[in-house]
Design a protein around this motif. Sequence first.
Motif, mmCIF file in Angstrom:
data_model
loop_
_atom_site.group_PDB
_atom_site.id
_atom_site.type_symbol
_atom_site.label_atom_id
_atom_site.label_comp_id
_atom_site.label_asym_id
_atom_site.label_seq_id
_atom_site.Cartn_x
_atom_site.Cartn_y
_atom_site.Cartn_z
ATOM 1 N N MET A 600 49.314 42.208 52.279
ATOM 2 C CA MET A 600 48.342 41.059 52.940
ATOM 3 C C MET A 600 47.110 41.475 52.588
ATOM 4 S SD MET A 600 51.402 38.792 53.627
ATOM 5 C CE MET A 600 52.475 39.082 53.907
ATOM 6 N N LEU A 601 46.857 43.076 52.876
ATOM 7 C CA LEU A 601 45.170 42.881 52.554
ATOM 8 C C LEU A 601 44.785 43.280 51.891
ATOM 9 C CD1 LEU A 601 45.296 44.115 56.545
ATOM 10 C CD2 LEU A 601 44.922 41.447 55.584
ATOM 11 N N PRO A 602 44.570 43.216 50.518
ATOM 12 C CA PRO A 602 44.124 43.834 48.828
ATOM 13 C C PRO A 602 42.996 43.849 49.771
ATOM 14 C CG PRO A 602 44.633 41.158 48.881
ATOM 15 C CD PRO A 602 45.052 41.414 50.529
ATOM 16 N N GLN A 603 42.523 44.944 49.277
ATOM 17 C CA GLN A 603 41.392 45.630 49.352
ATOM 18 C C GLN A 603 40.262 45.120 47.764
ATOM 19 O OE1 GLN A 603 38.441 47.172 49.829
ATOM 20 N NE2 GLN A 603 39.817 48.709 50.887
ATOM 21 N N ASN A 604 39.141 44.976 47.978
ATOM 22 C CA ASN A 604 38.145 43.990 47.721
ATOM 23 C C ASN A 604 37.999 44.287 45.749
ATOM 24 O OD1 ASN A 604 37.467 42.043 49.193
ATOM 25 N ND2 ASN A 604 35.823 43.329 50.207
ATOM 26 N N LYS A 605 37.559 44.401 44.727
ATOM 27 C CA LYS A 605 37.445 44.439 43.389
ATOM 28 C C LYS A 605 35.964 45.624 43.121
ATOM 29 C CE LYS A 605 38.849 40.707 41.188
ATOM 30 N NZ LYS A 605 38.517 39.171 40.300
ATOM 31 N N GLU A 606 35.571 45.905 44.129
ATOM 32 C CA GLU A 606 34.676 46.235 43.605
ATOM 33 C C GLU A 606 34.590 47.906 44.183
ATOM 34 O OE1 GLU A 606 31.031 45.466 46.335
ATOM 35 O OE2 GLU A 606 30.428 43.823 45.133
ATOM 36 N N TRP A 607 35.976 47.469 45.246
ATOM 37 C CA TRP A 607 36.110 49.089 45.476
ATOM 38 C C TRP A 607 37.960 49.603 45.176
ATOM 39 C CZ3 TRP A 607 32.499 51.791 48.141
ATOM 40 C CH2 TRP A 607 31.485 51.153 48.179
ATOM 41 N N GLY A 608 37.658 48.676 43.561
ATOM 42 C CA GLY A 608 38.993 48.825 43.092
ATOM 43 C C GLY A 608 40.383 48.125 43.065
ATOM 44 N N GLY A 609 40.322 46.972 44.589
ATOM 45 C CA GLY A 609 41.146 46.054 44.335
ATOM 46 C C GLY A 609 41.597 45.187 43.857
ATOM 47 N N THR A 610 41.477 43.943 44.543
ATOM 48 C CA THR A 610 41.751 42.709 43.863
ATOM 49 C C THR A 610 41.743 41.393 44.003
ATOM 50 O OG1 THR A 610 44.383 42.560 44.351
ATOM 51 C CG2 THR A 610 44.600 44.173 42.610
ATOM 52 N N PHE A 611 41.209 41.581 44.973
ATOM 53 C CA PHE A 611 40.419 40.274 45.464
ATOM 54 C C PHE A 611 39.314 40.509 45.661
ATOM 55 C CE2 PHE A 611 37.977 37.930 49.669
ATOM 56 C CZ PHE A 611 39.127 37.687 50.027
ATOM 57 N N ASP A 612 39.467 38.780 45.356
ATOM 58 C CA ASP A 612 37.646 38.957 45.110
ATOM 59 C C ASP A 612 36.595 37.515 46.353
ATOM 60 O OD1 ASP A 612 35.275 37.619 44.061
ATOM 61 O OD2 ASP A 612 35.970 37.086 42.663
ATOM 62 N N PRO A 613 35.843 38.380 47.076
ATOM 63 C CA PRO A 613 34.875 38.139 47.903
ATOM 64 C C PRO A 613 34.121 36.744 47.921
ATOM 65 C CG PRO A 613 34.645 40.680 48.002
ATOM 66 C CD PRO A 613 35.813 39.765 46.131
ATOM 67 N N LEU A 614 33.783 36.452 46.149
ATOM 68 C CA LEU A 614 33.644 35.490 45.571
ATOM 69 C C LEU A 614 34.408 33.665 45.839
ATOM 70 C CD1 LEU A 614 30.979 36.842 42.939
ATOM 71 C CD2 LEU A 614 30.619 36.360 45.710
ATOM 72 N N GLN A 615 35.342 33.721 45.638
ATOM 73 C CA GLN A 615 36.522 32.548 45.435
ATOM 74 C C GLN A 615 36.368 32.143 46.514
ATOM 75 O OE1 GLN A 615 40.494 34.043 43.887
ATOM 76 N NE2 GLN A 615 38.997 34.288 41.796
#
Length: 615
Positions: A600-615
């Motif tokens: 439910m809580l994917p990590q941000n891309k900048e930190w090796g995850g898959t979640f894109d904060p710009l979407q």
Amino acid sequence: MKFSNKYKLIVFALLALGGCKKGLDYENTAVINPDNVWTNTNMIKAYLNDVHGGSMPGWPLGSGASSDEGLNGSGVNLGNYQQGVITAATNFTNLNYTYIDKTNYFLDQVEKVSPNILAEPLRSQLIGQAKFWRAWTYWGMVSQVGGVPLILHTQDATNPSTLKVPRSKTSECVAQIIKDLDDAAQLLPATFTGEDYGRITRVAALGLKGRILMWYASPLFNPTNDQTRWQAAYAATKAAVDAANAAGYGLFANYRLIWYSANKEQIMVNQYYYQDHYMNFAPIRPLPFTNGSTNNDQPLLQLLLAYPKKDGSTMQFDKNQLSDPAYNAQFLNDFYTNRDSRFYATIFCGGTVYPTPDVNTIGMTAPRSRSYWNAWTWKTGSTPNAVLTHRDGSFQNISPIIQNGDENAVTGFFQRKGLDTLLDRNQLVGVATGSKSYWSPMRYAELLMNLSECANETNKPAEALNAIYQIRQRAGINVGIGNYGVTAASQTDIRTAIMNERQVEFAFEGFRFNDLRRWKRFDILNNQVYRHGLLLMLKQGATLPANTDNIMTASVRTNFMAVYVDNLDRNATINQKYNLDLNHWFNALNPAQISIEPDMLPQNKEWGGTFDPLQ
């Protein structure tokens, strides 16, 4: 808020009365239980007061060290983040839903309350305030990490499956935040008066909407410079300014006094008062004038030079010419005299009278009549110079003027914005009466500057410049040929003028680091390399100043020279410098929280995850 502590008393009453035991044949009709909150108008208001009091930000003392405004304590404390030392394990944001849960519960419960208990317009006003604080709390997280789980109603703790809510897209979160603010603006009055002064208003809701949409249009969230976002931000900031004007808000005439009374500039306000909600500003006071913390937010050279002269022209500084006595003397004259009035309202300069009624301090024999000399003198045998390459401990070649100096104060300048000038150091331990301060997390000047920035990005240069002119006029800057010293004409130059004006207008108010981040301009810090300082140095052979002398007096000033310090954070083993990471603009999610619900809580891309904060 003056009404924020009432809820604590009611909670205490709930606990105390709820603990009474019911007899075998006796029904205690006086007992209070949580459900009874929703049958009593005052309790309903008190519930929301608790949300308000816990969500309203306070004075951000010490925050200047996060950017190029100031340093705290004795220096050598440049943060790891500023030095580029960052990891997901240390640079994370916790997802805290405490006040979202409270506002959701409040909104769900209020829907069931009888109109006989909660009549209009009070019902609408309370709902509007709750939606504002829900938006405020969500934006606090979204601005740091991007999209978060959107929870808009009370959750059922007995049904674990409903508690698993995935991260929503950033765009979805922003849309919901704006919806809450639009709803709030429709429900709230433009102003509150009397004992309700300080509650959230329609203007505050519109102002926050403008602030958020400006962030969402800024390079942090909008690297492709989508103009539709800037158009939306312009419309929102314009609506906020128009609503504020119609409601009687505006620039308060005296910049120095904004924080000492309720006034028309305060869109949001946190009222400090003795004794329930007390503020003494101890952290920013010099050591002889404090009782506890000291020496936070000592201004750096970058901020000292940012304030223009009274004629609006830029303060000029060339460290390479300081060794020329004529240049040095002229610089000191320009630096101390005829500056933008915001300089004197924000910066305390060593060699002037500290604006508190302290007596019997070191060398202080009468209130507000003796200068506090936080300055330096050359040590015997040292070679005088106008440039020091670095600071090492108490400096190798110089020492503080000992009449009433503080060797732990490494710049000689102090933050004084909002300082309570009625208290002496002996009153800081809690015996003062009548102390008050009005911290404004959102004021009319911000609405103007937000409009200026959005107007410039949507090709409305005249409107952008007009807002800056209003800000500078209030600061007492001379109009000159009609532009208050502002020479910018192109969009790029106006953008720079806005950056500079925000740095000065909102110094030590918690804006500078966030502005640099949303502009993605950490290069402004990195290009400075080190935290620079300016020292007021007694010339060799000159007489030590008396506490009746004042650096603002020309004849006294001739005994001193300006000395530049290239690095305030260096000693024999430490060489700290700005090196902010230009590849990490969003924080990581707390790895400990991710481990609870990784799907439910994917990590941000900048930190090796898959979640894109710009979407």
